[in-house]
Structure formats: C-alpha cells, structure tokens
Design a protein around this motif. Structure first.
Motif, PDB file in Angstrom:
ATOM      1  N   GLY A 130     -12.225   6.652 -11.261  1.00 44.98           N
ATOM      2  CA  GLY A 130     -12.202   7.760  -9.700  1.00 44.98           C
ATOM      3  C   GLY A 130     -10.965   7.444  -9.539  1.00 44.98           C
ATOM      4  N   VAL A 131     -10.487   8.201  -8.951  1.00 47.88           N
ATOM      5  CA  VAL A 131      -9.015   9.090  -8.229  1.00 47.88           C
ATOM      6  C   VAL A 131      -9.273   8.332  -7.064  1.00 47.88           C
ATOM      7  N   PHE A 132      -8.753   8.204  -6.071  1.00 50.01           N
ATOM      8  CA  PHE A 132      -7.868   7.712  -4.694  1.00 50.01           C
ATOM      9  C   PHE A 132      -7.503   8.889  -4.191  1.00 50.01           C
ATOM     10  N   LEU A 133      -7.614   9.631  -3.015  1.00 44.63           N
ATOM     11  CA  LEU A 133      -7.260  10.887  -2.272  1.00 44.63           C
ATOM     12  C   LEU A 133      -6.793  10.459  -1.056  1.00 44.63           C
ATOM     13  N   PRO A 134      -6.217  10.342  -0.766  1.00 42.15           N
ATOM     14  CA  PRO A 134      -5.371  10.020   1.459  1.00 42.15           C
ATOM     15  C   PRO A 134      -5.093  10.725   1.864  1.00 42.15           C
ATOM     16  N   GLY A 135      -6.316  11.555   1.653  1.00 41.76           N
ATOM     17  CA  GLY A 135      -7.145  12.319   3.443  1.00 41.76           C
ATOM     18  C   GLY A 135      -6.473  14.129   2.528  1.00 41.76           C
ATOM     19  N   THR A 162     -13.752   3.940  -0.668  1.00 40.55           N
ATOM     20  CA  THR A 162     -14.286   5.275  -0.452  1.00 40.55           C
ATOM     21  C   THR A 162     -13.082   5.212   0.236  1.00 40.55           C
ATOM     22  N   ASP A 163     -12.119   6.717  -0.236  1.00 38.03           N
ATOM     23  CA  ASP A 163     -11.138   6.858   0.570  1.00 38.03           C
ATOM     24  C   ASP A 163     -10.990   7.443   1.573  1.00 38.03           C
ATOM     25  N   ALA A 164     -10.028   8.102   2.253  1.00 37.36           N
ATOM     26  CA  ALA A 164     -10.011   8.486   3.025  1.00 37.36           C
ATOM     27  C   ALA A 164     -10.606   9.845   3.710  1.00 37.36           C
ATOM     28  N   ALA A 165     -10.120  11.225   1.636  1.00 35.75           N
ATOM     29  CA  ALA A 165     -10.954  11.611   1.790  1.00 35.75           C
ATOM     30  C   ALA A 165     -12.776  12.153   1.542  1.00 35.75           C
ATOM     31  N   GLY A 166     -13.262  10.515   2.076  1.00 33.69           N
ATOM     32  CA  GLY A 166     -14.636  10.348   1.843  1.00 33.69           C
ATOM     33  C   GLY A 166     -14.915  10.437   0.538  1.00 33.69           C
ATOM     34  N   GLY A 167     -14.457  10.426  -0.959  1.00 35.57           N
ATOM     35  CA  GLY A 167     -15.009  10.192  -2.259  1.00 35.57           C
ATOM     36  C   GLY A 167     -14.963   9.065  -2.335  1.00 35.57           C
ATOM     37  N   THR A 168     -16.265   8.290  -3.471  1.00 36.40           N
ATOM     38  CA  THR A 168     -16.756   6.475  -3.840  1.00 36.40           C
ATOM     39  C   THR A 168     -15.961   6.566  -5.128  1.00 36.40           C
ATOM     40  N   THR A 169     -15.697   5.815  -5.607  1.00 36.73           N
ATOM     41  CA  THR A 169     -15.054   5.220  -6.481  1.00 36.73           C
ATOM     42  C   THR A 169     -15.420   2.912  -6.464  1.00 36.73           C
ATOM     43  N   ALA A 170     -15.781   3.373  -7.690  1.00 34.33           N
ATOM     44  CA  ALA A 170     -16.312   2.066  -8.822  1.00 34.33           C
ATOM     45  C   ALA A 170     -15.080   1.423  -8.947  1.00 34.33           C
ATOM     46  N   LEU A 208      -0.222   7.999  -5.362  1.00 33.82           N
ATOM     47  CA  LEU A 208      -0.154   6.636  -6.625  1.00 33.82           C
ATOM     48  C   LEU A 208       0.019   5.023  -5.559  1.00 33.82           C
ATOM     49  N   THR A 209       0.774   5.636  -4.641  1.00 35.09           N
ATOM     50  CA  THR A 209       0.931   3.541  -3.643  1.00 35.09           C
ATOM     51  C   THR A 209      -0.366   3.069  -2.666  1.00 35.09           C
ATOM     52  N   TYR A 210      -1.121   4.782  -2.503  1.00 35.04           N
ATOM     53  CA  TYR A 210      -1.954   4.873  -2.168  1.00 35.04           C
ATOM     54  C   TYR A 210      -3.332   3.982  -3.456  1.00 35.04           C
ATOM     55  N   HIS A 211      -3.300   3.480  -4.156  1.00 39.28           N
ATOM     56  CA  HIS A 211      -3.918   2.923  -5.300  1.00 39.28           C
ATOM     57  C   HIS A 211      -3.416   1.511  -5.476  1.00 39.28           C
ATOM     58  N   ALA A 212      -2.226   1.375  -4.477  1.00 39.53           N
ATOM     59  CA  ALA A 212      -1.784  -0.223  -4.438  1.00 39.53           C
ATOM     60  C   ALA A 212      -2.244  -1.253  -3.132  1.00 39.53           C
ATOM     61  N   VAL A 213      -2.197  -1.874  -3.351  1.00 37.98           N
ATOM     62  CA  VAL A 213      -2.106  -3.193  -2.327  1.00 37.98           C
ATOM     63  C   VAL A 213      -1.238  -4.192  -2.473  1.00 37.98           C
ATOM     64  N   ALA A 214      -0.654  -4.577  -1.121  1.00 36.55           N
ATOM     65  CA  ALA A 214       0.424  -5.470  -1.566  1.00 36.55           C
ATOM     66  C   ALA A 214      -0.545  -7.150  -1.448  1.00 36.55           C
ATOM     67  N   GLY A 215       0.225  -7.553  -2.250  1.00 35.07           N
ATOM     68  CA  GLY A 215      -0.841  -8.914  -2.627  1.00 35.07           C
ATOM     69  C   GLY A 215      -1.231  -8.982  -3.058  1.00 35.07           C
ATOM     70  N   LYS A 216      -1.878 -10.165  -4.344  1.00 39.49           N
ATOM     71  CA  LYS A 216      -2.541 -10.221  -4.893  1.00 39.49           C
ATOM     72  C   LYS A 216      -4.211 -10.519  -4.821  1.00 39.49           C
ATOM     73  N   VAL A 217      -5.203  -9.136  -4.857  1.00 35.69           N
ATOM     74  CA  VAL A 217      -6.329  -9.527  -3.930  1.00 35.69           C
ATOM     75  C   VAL A 217      -7.521  -9.491  -5.160  1.00 35.69           C
TER      76      VAL A 217
END
Length: 184
Positions: free
Chosen positions: A179-184, A153-161, A106-115
């Motif tokens: 899609g769900v990001f996978l940390p690898g 593109t996540d660390a596992a190579g998956g692509t999500t739009a 879940l924290t792999y889906h969050a970035v600090a700051g407002k982007v």
C-alpha cells in the motif's frame, strides 16, 4: 567461469526471479566479478514492480537524494499498491505543479537511518506493541505486528503490510509494501 561461480550465478538468478528483486549481494563479497551492491533507486528500477514509484521519484526530483549515501529506510509501494489509489491520483501527482505534494508523500515513505525488520520488531516489542517512526517528511508512521507480518498505519489511518523486508542496498534498506502511505 568455475563451477562454483556458475552455481553462485544460478542461485543469484533464482533468488532474483522468485523475489522480483535484485539478489542480495552477500554472495558478491565472495565473487569480485559480481557488481557492487545497488543503491535504493537502482534496486527499485530493477524489480519490474516499482515502475510507478520510480516515475514518482523522478518527477519529485528525489533520484539524487535516494542515490546518495544515506542511509535511508524506504518503504517501497509496488505498482499494484499505487493502482489501489483512486483513479487519476498518480497522474495528477506526477504533474510538475504538484511536485511539492508528491515530494511530501514520497518522503513520508522514508526514514533516516537503516532500520531492518529485526530492528523494527525489537522497537515494536520495546514499546508495548506499537513503534512510532518519524519519516524524512516529519510525519509519523505506526508499526505493529500482525501475526508474523509488520503492518504500518499511516496518518490517514490506512494500514499497509510489509510484503518483503530487508532488501539491503548500498545506502540503506528497502521494505516492499502492499500500500501507499498517506500523510493525512
């Protein structure tokens, strides 16, 4: 209600119905009777398409963090995105003994700051077509443009739009993903 207030309520309801998300409270600035801008968790709870994400955030004990001041940028997978994972994955992840793994995902889906999407597009262009984002978990995500869509593109190579960008909240911004990001 005045005719103008009624029109605003109708427009807000129409936006919510067509996007599946809480209408952005830009109109709320003009009308005190509308609620204050919701936080990230409140937005996810209100969409009807992020039930799995909300259950996972609760199981990981991240409700307080993602309701806090932030700001955070959250890439929010829909229920359909979670359903694409191998059968039993979500049920296994929400078990108490897997809280650490779930928290990392879940924290792999969050970035600090407002982007915002515009910020992200600018970063992509500035870095020759691919921008690297560091997530709250410390992982890396690669963002690029595919036509007019932002693709991650996540660390596992998956692509999500990113299927819907810039859902503004009181403590950041949410970008809905398919899609769900996978940390690898």
């Amino acid at each position: 209600m005045t005719p103008k207030t009624t029109l605003t309520a109708v427009i807000a309801a129409a936006l919510a119905a067509t996007t599946g998300l809480v209408a952005a409270p830009a109109l709320a600035d003009h009308h005190k009777e509308m609620k204050a801008e919701p936080n990230i968790v409140q937005v996810a709870m209100s969409t009807g398409v992020h039930n799995t994400l909300v259950a996972a955030v609760k199981a990981a004990g991240l409700v307080e963090t993602l309701s806090g001041p932030g700001p955070f940028t959250v890439f929010a997978p829909t229920d359909t995105a979670f359903a694409k994972l191998p059968e039993g994955t979500v049920a296994t992840l929400v078990k108490p003994e897997n809280k650490g793994t779930l928290t990392t995902i879940l924290t792999y889906h969050a970035v600090a700051g407002k982007v915002t999407a515009a910020d992200l597009v600018a970063l992509i262009k500035q870095h020759g077509g691919t921008a690297t984002l560091t997530t709250v978990s410390g992982g890396k995500l690669k963002a690029r443009l595919s036509g007019d869509k932002i693709v991650i593109t996540d660390a596992a190579g998956g692509t999500t739009a990113v299927t819907q960008a810039d859902v503004m909240t009181s403590n950041g911004v949410v970008h809905v993903t398919d899609g769900v990001f996978l940390p690898g």
